[in-house]
Design a protein around this motif. Sequence first.
Motif, PDB file in Angstrom:
ATOM      1  N   ILE A  66     -58.647 -40.704-108.591  1.00  0.00           N
ATOM      2  CA  ILE A  66     -59.293 -39.271-108.638  1.00  0.00           C
ATOM      3  C   ILE A  66     -59.748 -39.047-109.830  1.00  0.00           C
ATOM      4  O   ILE A  66     -61.071 -38.619-110.385  1.00  0.00           O
ATOM      5  N   SER A  67     -59.016 -39.592-111.067  1.00  0.00           N
ATOM      6  CA  SER A  67     -59.709 -39.433-112.430  1.00  0.00           C
ATOM      7  C   SER A  67     -60.729 -40.324-112.673  1.00  0.00           C
ATOM      8  O   SER A  67     -61.881 -39.834-113.419  1.00  0.00           O
ATOM      9  N   GLY A  68     -60.738 -41.498-111.984  1.00  0.00           N
ATOM     10  CA  GLY A  68     -62.100 -42.237-112.194  1.00  0.00           C
ATOM     11  C   GLY A  68     -63.360 -41.653-111.248  1.00  0.00           C
ATOM     12  O   GLY A  68     -64.431 -41.510-112.062  1.00  0.00           O
ATOM     13  N   ALA A  69     -62.954 -41.031-110.270  1.00  0.00           N
ATOM     14  CA  ALA A  69     -64.047 -40.342-109.511  1.00  0.00           C
ATOM     15  C   ALA A  69     -64.642 -39.273-110.287  1.00  0.00           C
ATOM     16  O   ALA A  69     -65.956 -39.044-110.551  1.00  0.00           O
ATOM     17  N   SER A  70     -63.852 -38.331-110.971  1.00  0.00           N
ATOM     18  CA  SER A  70     -64.299 -37.321-111.757  1.00  0.00           C
ATOM     19  C   SER A  70     -64.805 -37.683-112.881  1.00  0.00           C
ATOM     20  O   SER A  70     -66.037 -37.073-113.276  1.00  0.00           O
ATOM     21  N   ALA A  71     -64.615 -38.852-113.647  1.00  0.00           N
ATOM     22  CA  ALA A  71     -65.452 -39.315-114.741  1.00  0.00           C
ATOM     23  C   ALA A  71     -66.753 -39.460-114.278  1.00  0.00           C
ATOM     24  O   ALA A  71     -67.716 -39.293-115.241  1.00  0.00           O
ATOM     25  N   LEU A  72     -66.929 -40.372-113.274  1.00  0.00           N
ATOM     26  CA  LEU A  72     -68.321 -40.728-112.878  1.00  0.00           C
ATOM     27  C   LEU A  72     -68.955 -39.453-112.419  1.00  0.00           C
ATOM     28  O   LEU A  72     -70.344 -39.554-112.823  1.00  0.00           O
ATOM     29  N   THR A  73     -68.615 -38.489-111.759  1.00  0.00           N
ATOM     30  CA  THR A  73     -69.552 -37.365-111.157  1.00  0.00           C
ATOM     31  C   THR A  73     -69.712 -36.604-112.461  1.00  0.00           C
ATOM     32  O   THR A  73     -70.585 -35.853-112.524  1.00  0.00           O
ATOM     33  N   GLY A  74     -68.790 -36.399-113.700  1.00  0.00           N
ATOM     34  CA  GLY A  74     -68.818 -35.718-114.758  1.00  0.00           C
ATOM     35  C   GLY A  74     -69.818 -36.361-115.651  1.00  0.00           C
ATOM     36  O   GLY A  74     -70.675 -35.382-116.458  1.00  0.00           O
TER      37      GLY A  74
END
Length: 315
Positions: free
Chosen positions: A307-315
Amino acid sequence: MSAISAMRREGKRFAPLILRSSPSLDQNLIGARSISTQIVRNRMKSVKNIQKITKAMKMVAASKLRAIQTRAENSRGLWQPFTALLGDTPSVAVKKNVVVTISSDKGLCGGINSTSVKISRVLSKLNSGPDKETRYVILGEKAKAQLTRDSKKDIEIIITELQKNPLNYTQVSVLADDILKNVEYDALRIVFNKFQSVVSFLPTVSTVLSPEVVEREAEAGGKLGELDSYEIEGGDTKSEILQNLAEFQFSCVMFNAVMENACSEQGARMSAMDSSSRNAGDMLDRLTLTYNRTRQASITTELIEIISGASALTG
């Protein structure tokens, strides 16, 4: 022996778990994710194997107990008439005491062997003095291992592997005859565990006096038994009759003592293996909980990372 060897092998595999206390395991669970699920699975496997072995040993002990219990109860009818006839007087003061300690050849049966050895040592101290001597006759490997540490010079005879073959009166009477021929005594004090139930046994001491002591105590007015109430007929003298009765009494008491102790051994082993199986079950429950917590923590950590990696990519 194969079951005991298997337990030792599993015990070595399981040693790290025993050495580490449960608090340290919980500390690892609280803040660290370094516990490997593979380590916990290996520990769980070891505990399961040990539990299987202890359950099997319990069933084997139960089978042997059923075979011995009836014979042990029937053997009580052999020595009881002699006790009524000649008496059982442990308080008689004599010079030469022989303590016959009966134990088992195998372990994993609780504290029955330690109890017999402790009583034997107490009897030795009680009957010690400037004009007295106490010697040991040992039956069984466990009593041999304990008494040879501090009383090796006082041991007259050691007999082991008595229960290798099914016990019978002929076998025990031959052993009793060998003891009487090779040991000088005024009193034989047989120490054994009397069977009461699967979970209970009573440490017992039976005393067999020599014919000379019986005759001396009878002449001195001591009440030993009901022998004086009978009349002696035939050509045998009282001394000859007492000699025959004393030898027969010792063989009967020995047979009953060996049977009672064998019965107590199997009952104690059943209880010990039952406790071990229950302890293994409790430990397995704790390990299962530890495994589930570790696995859940690992899954949660992976989800957080995703989830943290996905959030970083989308951010």
